[in-house]
Write an enzyme that holds these catalytic residues in place. Structure first.
Site, PDB file in Angstrom:
ATOM      1  N   CYS A 119       5.979  15.728 -11.033  1.00 38.31           N
ATOM      2  CA  CYS A 119       4.885  15.600 -11.944  1.00 38.31           C
ATOM      3  C   CYS A 119       4.402  16.602 -12.578  1.00 38.31           C
ATOM      4  O   CYS A 119       3.385  16.775 -13.652  1.00 38.31           O
ATOM      5  CB  CYS A 119       3.489  15.034 -11.115  1.00 38.31           C
ATOM      6  SG  CYS A 119       4.003  13.653 -10.106  1.00 38.31           S
ATOM      7  N   HIS A 244      -2.496  16.582 -14.858  1.00 42.84           N
ATOM      8  CA  HIS A 244      -1.614  15.450 -14.566  1.00 42.84           C
ATOM      9  C   HIS A 244      -2.523  14.138 -14.084  1.00 42.84           C
ATOM     10  O   HIS A 244      -3.427  14.545 -13.359  1.00 42.84           O
ATOM     11  CB  HIS A 244      -0.692  15.867 -13.350  1.00 42.84           C
ATOM     12  CG  HIS A 244       0.073  14.801 -12.674  1.00 42.84           C
ATOM     13  ND1 HIS A 244       0.606  13.753 -13.260  1.00 42.84           N
ATOM     14  CD2 HIS A 244       0.212  14.535 -11.390  1.00 42.84           C
ATOM     15  CE1 HIS A 244       0.964  12.829 -12.538  1.00 42.84           C
ATOM     16  NE2 HIS A 244       0.764  13.200 -11.451  1.00 42.84           N
ATOM     17  N   ASN A 274      -0.505   6.428 -12.967  1.00 47.46           N
ATOM     18  CA  ASN A 274       0.392   7.831 -12.731  1.00 47.46           C
ATOM     19  C   ASN A 274       1.875   7.939 -12.913  1.00 47.46           C
ATOM     20  O   ASN A 274       2.673   7.204 -12.448  1.00 47.46           O
ATOM     21  CB  ASN A 274       0.290   8.113 -11.152  1.00 47.46           C
ATOM     22  CG  ASN A 274       0.937   9.499 -10.753  1.00 47.46           C
ATOM     23  OD1 ASN A 274       1.709  10.175 -11.596  1.00 47.46           O
ATOM     24  ND2 ASN A 274       0.521   9.981  -9.700  1.00 47.46           N
TER      25      ASN A 274
HETATM   26  O1  UT7 Z   1       1.529  12.446  -8.589  1.00 47.84           O
HETATM   27  C1  UT7 Z   1       1.795  13.405  -7.843  1.00 47.84           C
HETATM   28  C2  UT7 Z   1       0.650  13.948  -6.858  1.00 47.84           C
HETATM   29  N1  UT7 Z   1      -0.056  12.871  -6.130  1.00 47.84           N
HETATM   30  C3  UT7 Z   1      -1.410  13.134  -6.045  1.00 47.84           C
HETATM   31  O2  UT7 Z   1      -1.828  13.983  -6.443  1.00 47.84           O
HETATM   32  C4  UT7 Z   1      -1.844  12.137  -4.972  1.00 47.84           C
HETATM   33  C5  UT7 Z   1      -2.988  12.502  -4.099  1.00 47.84           C
HETATM   34  N2  UT7 Z   1      -3.703  11.628  -3.142  1.00 47.84           N
HETATM   35  C6  UT7 Z   1      -4.303  10.526  -3.483  1.00 47.84           C
HETATM   36  O3  UT7 Z   1      -4.556  10.489  -5.029  1.00 47.84           O
HETATM   37  C7  UT7 Z   1      -4.735   9.921  -2.612  1.00 47.84           C
HETATM   38  O4  UT7 Z   1      -4.958  10.449  -1.062  1.00 47.84           O
HETATM   39  C8  UT7 Z   1      -4.388   8.317  -2.563  1.00 47.84           C
HETATM   40  C9  UT7 Z   1      -4.891   7.576  -3.766  1.00 47.84           C
HETATM   41  C10 UT7 Z   1      -2.766   8.337  -2.549  1.00 47.84           C
HETATM   42  C11 UT7 Z   1      -5.113   7.613  -1.484  1.00 47.84           C
HETATM   43  O5  UT7 Z   1      -6.408   7.442  -1.294  1.00 47.84           O
HETATM   44  P1  UT7 Z   1      -7.127   8.121   0.141  1.00 47.84           P
HETATM   45  O6  UT7 Z   1      -8.637   7.958  -0.226  1.00 47.84           O
HETATM   46  O7  UT7 Z   1      -6.546   9.510   0.557  1.00 47.84           O
HETATM   47  O8  UT7 Z   1      -6.923   6.917   0.996  1.00 47.84           O
HETATM   48  P2  UT7 Z   1      -6.101   6.781   2.415  1.00 47.84           P
HETATM   49  O9  UT7 Z   1      -4.701   7.146   2.197  1.00 47.84           O
HETATM   50  O10 UT7 Z   1      -6.698   7.970   3.263  1.00 47.84           O
HETATM   51  O11 UT7 Z   1      -6.436   5.458   2.924  1.00 47.84           O
HETATM   52  C12 UT7 Z   1      -7.587   5.012   3.231  1.00 47.84           C
HETATM   53  C13 UT7 Z   1      -7.700   3.750   3.713  1.00 47.84           C
HETATM   54  C14 UT7 Z   1      -6.608   3.341   4.880  1.00 47.84           C
HETATM   55  O12 UT7 Z   1      -6.994   2.517   5.535  1.00 47.84           O
HETATM   56  P3  UT7 Z   1      -7.682   2.588   7.186  1.00 47.84           P
HETATM   57  O13 UT7 Z   1      -6.805   3.357   7.718  1.00 47.84           O
HETATM   58  O14 UT7 Z   1      -8.843   3.482   6.823  1.00 47.84           O
HETATM   59  O15 UT7 Z   1      -8.176   1.316   7.657  1.00 47.84           O
HETATM   60  C15 UT7 Z   1      -5.550   2.595   4.240  1.00 47.84           C
HETATM   61  O16 UT7 Z   1      -4.529   1.919   4.732  1.00 47.84           O
HETATM   62  O17 UT7 Z   1      -7.270   2.721   2.547  1.00 47.84           O
HETATM   63  C16 UT7 Z   1      -5.982   2.114   2.983  1.00 47.84           C
HETATM   64  N3  UT7 Z   1      -5.320   1.663   1.791  1.00 47.84           N
HETATM   65  C17 UT7 Z   1      -5.543   0.843   0.688  1.00 47.84           C
HETATM   66  N4  UT7 Z   1      -6.606  -0.001   0.968  1.00 47.84           N
HETATM   67  C18 UT7 Z   1      -6.390  -1.169   0.005  1.00 47.84           C
HETATM   68  C19 UT7 Z   1      -4.155   2.530   1.163  1.00 47.84           C
HETATM   69  N5  UT7 Z   1      -3.881   2.023   0.148  1.00 47.84           N
HETATM   70  C20 UT7 Z   1      -4.635   1.050  -0.108  1.00 47.84           C
HETATM   71  C21 UT7 Z   1      -4.463   0.025  -1.125  1.00 47.84           C
HETATM   72  N6  UT7 Z   1      -5.576  -0.714  -1.025  1.00 47.84           N
HETATM   73  N7  UT7 Z   1      -3.930   0.253  -2.148  1.00 47.84           N
END
Ligand code: UT7
Length: 318
Positions: A119, A244, A274
Site C-alpha cells: 500500500c 493511504h 482500500n
Molecule cells: O492497507 C494496508 C494497511 N492496513 C491497515 O491499515 C489495516 C489496519 N487495521 C484496521 O483497519 C482494523 O484493525 C480492521 C478494520 C482490519 C479491523 O477493525 P478492528 O476494530 O481492529 O476489529 P477487530 O479485528 O479487533 O475485531 C473486532 C470484532 C471481532 O469480534 P469479537 O472477537 O470482538 O467478538 C471480530 O470478529 O469485530 C469482529 N469483526 C467483524 N464483525 C462484523 C471482524 N470483522 C467483522 C466484520 N463484520 N466485517
C-alpha cells in the site's frame, strides 16, 4: 562524465484515475457473510467499494488511469520514456504490468518496471520517478498505482472481504526548475512482515488488523511530519492530506497528530474502499476533479502497508 538530461527538480504534471463500474455496498456483502453496514462504517469508514469483473484485469484498469493522466498532462505517448506500475496484486508473475500497459498506451520502448511496496507502493514509485527525472535517467515518467485486490481476497473472510477493493490512479512526472516533489521519507519494519501476507499463489490475503492499526496510528505521524520538515514546510501550510485509504479512523488519527489544520483530508475510502497502491493517486485525482484542491496547493502523501513499508512526500498539486 556529464549527465545531459538532469533536471533541477521534478513535478507531477497531471493525475488520472479509473474505477470499475460495479458498486458493492455493505448491505450487498452482508447477504453472503456475517457482517453489517453499522460495523463496517463505524470500524473502517467504508460505505461502498468498486470491484472489477472477472474479465477486467489489473492491466486494463492501469491502462485506463494511465491514459487519462497522459491526456490531462498534454503530452503524447512519444514523450514518455519510463513507466512504473506500483502493485501487489498482479496475477501474472511475469511479464510485469508496466511493459504491458506501456504497449497498450502506444508508448514506444520505455523503461518499464513494477514496484511492490504494497500500500506504500505509489509513494515509492513517485519518489523513484522523481529521482529518475532529476538524475537524467528519464524525461517524463508515467507512474501508476493499480490493484485488483478482489482476486486475492477470501470472500468468506469477513475481516478482509469488507475492506479491500479494486481501482487505479496515475500521475505523469516531468522536469521543472523549481522542485515540486519533495524528498521522500521511506522505510520498513520487516520484523512485522507476517502482519499482512499472501503466502503463495494459492493463498489469499491475511491481515493482523489490530497489529497494523496500532502501528499505523502510532508510528506514522512522525514520518508525515519528517516529510514536511524535509520539504521545508510546516504542516499548517498543507492544503491537502492524502494518506493511504486503509481505515477512516487511521486517516483521522494521523491527521490529528500531524496538526494539518488547514488541509482537506482525503476520505476516499468511504466510497472507494482500500485499493492499496492505487488509493493515494485515486483519492487525489478525484479531489482535483471535484475542485477540492487547486493547482499549486501543497499536498502530503503517505503510503503504508505490508512489509511493513511506508513512504511519504510533499508534492505540489498540478
Ligand atoms: O492497507 C494496508 C494497511 N492496513 C491497515 O491499515 C489495516 C489496519 N487495521 C484496521 O483497519 C482494523 O484493525 C480492521 C478494520 C482490519 C479491523 O477493525 P478492528 O476494530 O481492529 O476489529 P477487530 O479485528 O479487533 O475485531 C473486532 C470484532 C471481532 O469480534 P469479537 O472477537 O470482538 O467478538 C471480530 O470478529 O469485530 C469482529 N469483526 C467483524 N464483525 C462484523 C471482524 N470483522 C467483522 C466484520 N463484520 N466485517
Amino acid at each position: 562524465m556529464r549527465i545531459p538530461d538532469a533536471a533541477p527538480g521534478a513535478k507531477v504534471l497531471a493525475f488520472g484515475h479509473y474505477q470499475p463500474a460495479t458498486v458493492v455496498t455493505n448491505d450487498d456483502l452482508a447477504k453472503t457473510i456475517d457482517t453489517n453496514d453499522e460495523w463496517i462504517q463505524s470500524r473502517v469508514g467504508i460505505k461502498e467499494r468498486r470491484i472489477a469483473g472477472p474479465a477486467e484485469s489489473l492491466e486494463d484498469m492501469a491502462t485506463q488511469a494511465g491514459g487519462k493522466a497522459l491526456a490531462a498532462s498534454g503530452l503524447s505517448a512519444d514523450d514518455i520514456d519510463l513507466v512504473i506500475v506500483a502493485t501487489c496484486t498482479l496475477e501474472t508473475q511475469i511479464p510485469n504490468a508496466a511493459a504491458v500497459v506501456a504497449h497498450r498506451l502506444g508508448i514506444n520502448s520505455p523503461g518499464a518496471f513494477d514496484v511492490n511496496a504494497a500500500c506504500a507502493g505509489f509513494c515509492y514509485a513517485l519518489a523513484t520517478a522523481s529521482a529518475a527525472v532529476r538524475g537524467g535517467a528519464a524525461r517524463h515518467v508515467l507512474v501508476i498505482g493499480a490493484e485488483k485486490l478482489s482476486q486475492w481476497i477470501d470472500w468468506t473472510d469477513r475481516s478482509t472481504a469488507v475492506i479491500f477493493a479494486d481501482g487505479a490512479g496515475a500521475a505523469v512526472v516531468g522536469p521543472t526548475d523549481e522542485p515540486a516533489i519533495g524528498p521522500v521519507v521511506w522505510g520498513s519494519s520487516g520484523d512485522r512482515s507476517e502482519a499482512i501476507i499472501i503466502h503463495d499463489r494459492n493463498d489469499s490475503l491475511h491481515q493482523e488488523g489490530q497489529t497494523v492499526f496500532r502501528w499505523a496510528t502510532t508510528a506514522l505521524h512522525p514520518v508525515a511530519k519528517e516529510a514536511c520538515d524535509r520539504a521545508g514546510i510546516d504542516p499548517s501550510q498543507l492544503a491537502a492530506f492524502v494518506p493511504h485509504q486503509a481505515n477512516l479512523r487511521i486517516i483521522e488519527a494521523i491527521a490529528r497528530k500531524l496538526g494539518a489544520e488547514n488541509a482537506v483530508i482525503a476520505r476516499d475510502i468511504v466510497t472507494a474502499g482500500n485499493t492499496s497502491a492505487a488509493s493515494i493517486p485515486l483519492a487525489l485525482s478525484r479531489m482535483i476533479e471535484r475542485g477540492e484542491v487547486r493547482s499549486g496547493d501543497l499536498a502530503l502523501l503517505i503510503g503504508f502497508g505490508a512489509g511493513l513499508t511506508y513512504a511519504a512526500q510533499v508534492i505540489e498539486v498540478p
